[in-house]
Design an enzyme around this catalytic site. Structure first.
Site, mmCIF file in Angstrom:
data_model
loop_
_atom_site.group_PDB
_atom_site.id
_atom_site.type_symbol
_atom_site.label_atom_id
_atom_site.label_comp_id
_atom_site.label_asym_id
_atom_site.label_seq_id
_atom_site.Cartn_x
_atom_site.Cartn_y
_atom_site.Cartn_z
ATOM 1 N N LYS A 1 36.188 -16.182 3.100
ATOM 2 C CA LYS A 1 36.965 -14.955 3.539
ATOM 3 C C LYS A 1 36.118 -13.730 3.079
ATOM 4 O O LYS A 1 35.342 -13.557 1.783
ATOM 5 C CB LYS A 1 38.374 -14.575 2.941
ATOM 6 C CG LYS A 1 38.912 -13.358 3.147
ATOM 7 C CD LYS A 1 39.584 -12.889 1.848
ATOM 8 C CE LYS A 1 38.765 -12.662 0.445
ATOM 9 N NZ LYS A 1 39.189 -12.007 -0.394
ATOM 10 N N PRO B 1 31.722 -20.830 -4.200
ATOM 11 C CA PRO B 1 31.852 -20.429 -5.600
ATOM 12 C C PRO B 1 33.173 -19.957 -6.135
ATOM 13 O O PRO B 1 33.928 -19.475 -5.145
ATOM 14 C CB PRO B 1 30.977 -19.306 -5.953
ATOM 15 C CG PRO B 1 30.307 -18.871 -4.781
ATOM 16 C CD PRO B 1 30.639 -19.963 -3.732
ATOM 17 N N VAL B 2 33.948 -20.173 -7.213
ATOM 18 C CA VAL B 2 35.413 -20.256 -7.434
ATOM 19 C C VAL B 2 35.398 -18.865 -8.061
ATOM 20 O O VAL B 2 34.724 -18.177 -8.603
ATOM 21 C CB VAL B 2 35.758 -21.161 -8.609
ATOM 22 C CG1 VAL B 2 37.151 -20.959 -9.246
ATOM 23 C CG2 VAL B 2 35.827 -22.487 -7.877
ATOM 24 N N ALA B 3 36.719 -18.093 -8.016
ATOM 25 C CA ALA B 3 37.029 -16.804 -8.437
ATOM 26 C C ALA B 3 35.907 -15.528 -8.084
ATOM 27 O O ALA B 3 35.337 -15.055 -9.058
ATOM 28 C CB ALA B 3 37.164 -16.839 -9.882
ATOM 29 N N SER B 4 35.446 -15.764 -6.728
ATOM 30 C CA SER B 4 34.032 -15.082 -6.407
ATOM 31 C C SER B 4 34.394 -13.804 -5.289
ATOM 32 O O SER B 4 33.466 -13.455 -4.757
ATOM 33 C CB SER B 4 33.127 -16.168 -6.014
ATOM 34 O OG SER B 4 33.382 -16.654 -4.870
ATOM 35 N N GLY C 1 37.670 -15.684 -1.405
ATOM 36 C CA GLY C 1 39.021 -16.332 -1.250
ATOM 37 C C GLY C 1 38.953 -17.823 -0.902
ATOM 38 O O GLY C 1 39.938 -18.660 -0.653
ATOM 39 N N GLY D 1 40.101 -20.368 -3.179
ATOM 40 C CA GLY D 1 41.363 -20.892 -3.548
ATOM 41 C C GLY D 1 42.375 -20.657 -2.326
ATOM 42 O O GLY D 1 43.276 -21.572 -1.936
ATOM 43 N N SER D 2 42.393 -19.202 -1.921
ATOM 44 C CA SER D 2 43.371 -19.054 -0.788
ATOM 45 C C SER D 2 43.012 -19.635 0.487
ATOM 46 O O SER D 2 43.707 -20.272 1.114
ATOM 47 C CB SER D 2 43.218 -17.581 -0.773
ATOM 48 O OG SER D 2 43.455 -16.765 -1.498
ATOM 49 N N ASP E 1 45.955 -13.240 -0.234
ATOM 50 C CA ASP E 1 45.075 -13.397 0.636
ATOM 51 C C ASP E 1 44.965 -14.768 1.547
ATOM 52 O O ASP E 1 44.677 -14.996 2.360
ATOM 53 C CB ASP E 1 43.605 -13.689 -0.068
ATOM 54 C CG ASP E 1 42.789 -12.540 -0.446
ATOM 55 O OD1 ASP E 1 43.247 -11.398 0.303
ATOM 56 O OD2 ASP E 1 42.005 -12.407 -1.259
HETATM 57 O O1 C5P Z 1 47.975 -12.744 -5.160
HETATM 58 P P1 C5P Z 1 46.877 -13.190 -6.077
HETATM 59 O O2 C5P Z 1 47.234 -14.340 -6.925
HETATM 60 O O3 C5P Z 1 45.730 -13.206 -5.063
HETATM 61 O O4 C5P Z 1 46.551 -11.864 -6.796
HETATM 62 C C1 C5P Z 1 46.060 -11.954 -8.264
HETATM 63 C C2 C5P Z 1 46.267 -10.785 -8.925
HETATM 64 O O5 C5P Z 1 45.641 -9.616 -8.221
HETATM 65 C C3 C5P Z 1 47.754 -10.469 -8.834
HETATM 66 O O6 C5P Z 1 48.478 -10.868 -10.017
HETATM 67 C C4 C5P Z 1 47.421 -8.880 -9.178
HETATM 68 O O7 C5P Z 1 47.348 -8.615 -10.478
HETATM 69 C C5 C5P Z 1 46.293 -8.729 -8.432
HETATM 70 N N1 C5P Z 1 46.810 -7.959 -7.072
HETATM 71 C C6 C5P Z 1 47.052 -6.846 -6.906
HETATM 72 N N2 C5P Z 1 47.246 -6.222 -5.724
HETATM 73 C C7 C5P Z 1 47.174 -6.942 -4.556
HETATM 74 C C8 C5P Z 1 46.455 -8.173 -4.581
HETATM 75 C C9 C5P Z 1 46.426 -8.808 -5.957
HETATM 76 O O8 C5P Z 1 47.202 -6.020 -7.998
HETATM 77 N N3 C5P Z 1 47.394 -6.436 -3.320
#
Ligand code: C5P
Length: 280
Positions: free
Chosen positions: A8, A97-100, A103, A105-106, A139
């Site tokens: 993504k 790559p992870v945490a990058s 997306g 994991g999503s 995401d």
């Molecule tokens: O939903 P997801 O696990 O991807 O989000 C990870 C973290 O990113 C959330 O816990 C939040 O701290 C932050 N986040 C946010 N606003 C968003 C999406 C994510 O603050 N719209």
């Protein structure tokens, strides 16, 4: 059964403010690249996950994994409509790559939902499916749609967009993970505080990623990647995706993307570099 979980890309990511629940209100343009994790579904008497591929070592195959969480949430929702979701064995080839910020994991969670629903012909009310997706991550709804979209709210409001002018691109990740909550936190917004302006879908020249500067402050190498991409001939636009650290450069054409990818890989052999096409 094989399902692809494509990367993504946030072509734009405007942060409009911080809600009372702590989440940030977004206005984003999301597209997908032709590079993906690959999720295989195998029959099994017990639900399990095996992770293979270049980034397999970067994430745990336990119940915290979004693929297994997707299966568990879907099993519960299937019960509600009088269906039983059978156990399966997932084999996830982790190519991204992870945490990058792209997306991974999503996209994997969305691929798990798509393939399970199809394979076992489970039909859920659209609102229930969206609720599950959002529960897995902000995401996940857009990854489930897998279409170029304008994404608003915290990720739940999706509007398909017309074809975008961008196609060939280069993805570059410096090999460093960013923490999404830390990057959002670095914006320093109080609950209820407003931030930037919404985007105009027709005015791509004014799009930005409001998380880029905070991410650079936490991981300065992102700035190095962006400068390196900007210095290449044949690049039209350079930006970070999501909360980083993956950056993209929009190239003039596929040939330029290939050439730039070679050049970037030569600059820093430890960077992850891929020429791609965006689905737009
Ligand atoms: O939903 P997801 O696990 O991807 O989000 C990870 C973290 O990113 C959330 O816990 C939040 O701290 C932050 N986040 C946010 N606003 C968003 C999406 C994510 O603050 N719209």
């Amino acid at each position: 059964m094989v399902e692809l979980a494509p990367a993504k890309i946030n072509l734009a990511l405007h942060v409009l403010g911080r809600r009372q629940d702590g989440y940030h209100e977004l206005d984003s343009v999301v597209t997908f690249a032709d590079i993906a994790d690959r999720l295989e579904l195998l029959p099994s008497s017990q639900t399990a996950l095996e992770i293979i591929g270049p980034f397999a070592a970067s994430l745990a195959a336990d119940e915290s994994n979004l693929v297994l969480r997707a299966h568990a949430l879907l099993a519960k929702a299937a019960d509600e409509v009088g269906r039983k979701l059978p156990p399966v064995r997932f084999r996830l080839e982790k190519n991204l790559p992870v945490a990058s910020g792209i997306g991974g994991g999503s996209a994997d969670a969305a691929a798990a939902l798509r393939t399970l629903l199809r394979e076992f012909s489970i039909e859920l009310p659209a609102a229930r499916l969206k609720q599950i997706a959002l529960q897995l991550g902000a995401d996940v709804p857009v990854c489930l749609a897998q279409k170029t979209c304008r994404m608003r709210g915290i990720g739940e409001r999706l509007e398909p967009l017309q074809k975008l002018p961008y196609k060939a691109a280069v993805l570059v990740n410096p090999g460093l993970a960013t923490s999404t909550p830390a990057v959002f936190g670095r914006l320093g917004l109080a609950k209820g505080q407003n931030h930037g302006e919404p985007l105009t879908p027709e005015d791509a020249a004014a799009w930005r990623n409001d998380l880029q500067q905070p991410a650079i402050e936490l991981v300065p190498e992102i700035g190095v990647v962006l400068s390196a991409l900007s210095s290449e001939a044949g690049i039209n636009l350079v930006r970070m995706s999501g909360s980083g650290a993956t950056c993209f450069g929009i190239a003039e054409d596929d040939e330029a993307a290939q050439r730039i990818a070679h050049s970037m890989a030569r600059r820093a052999p430890n960077w992850w570099v891929r020429p791609v096409r965006f689905d737009c």
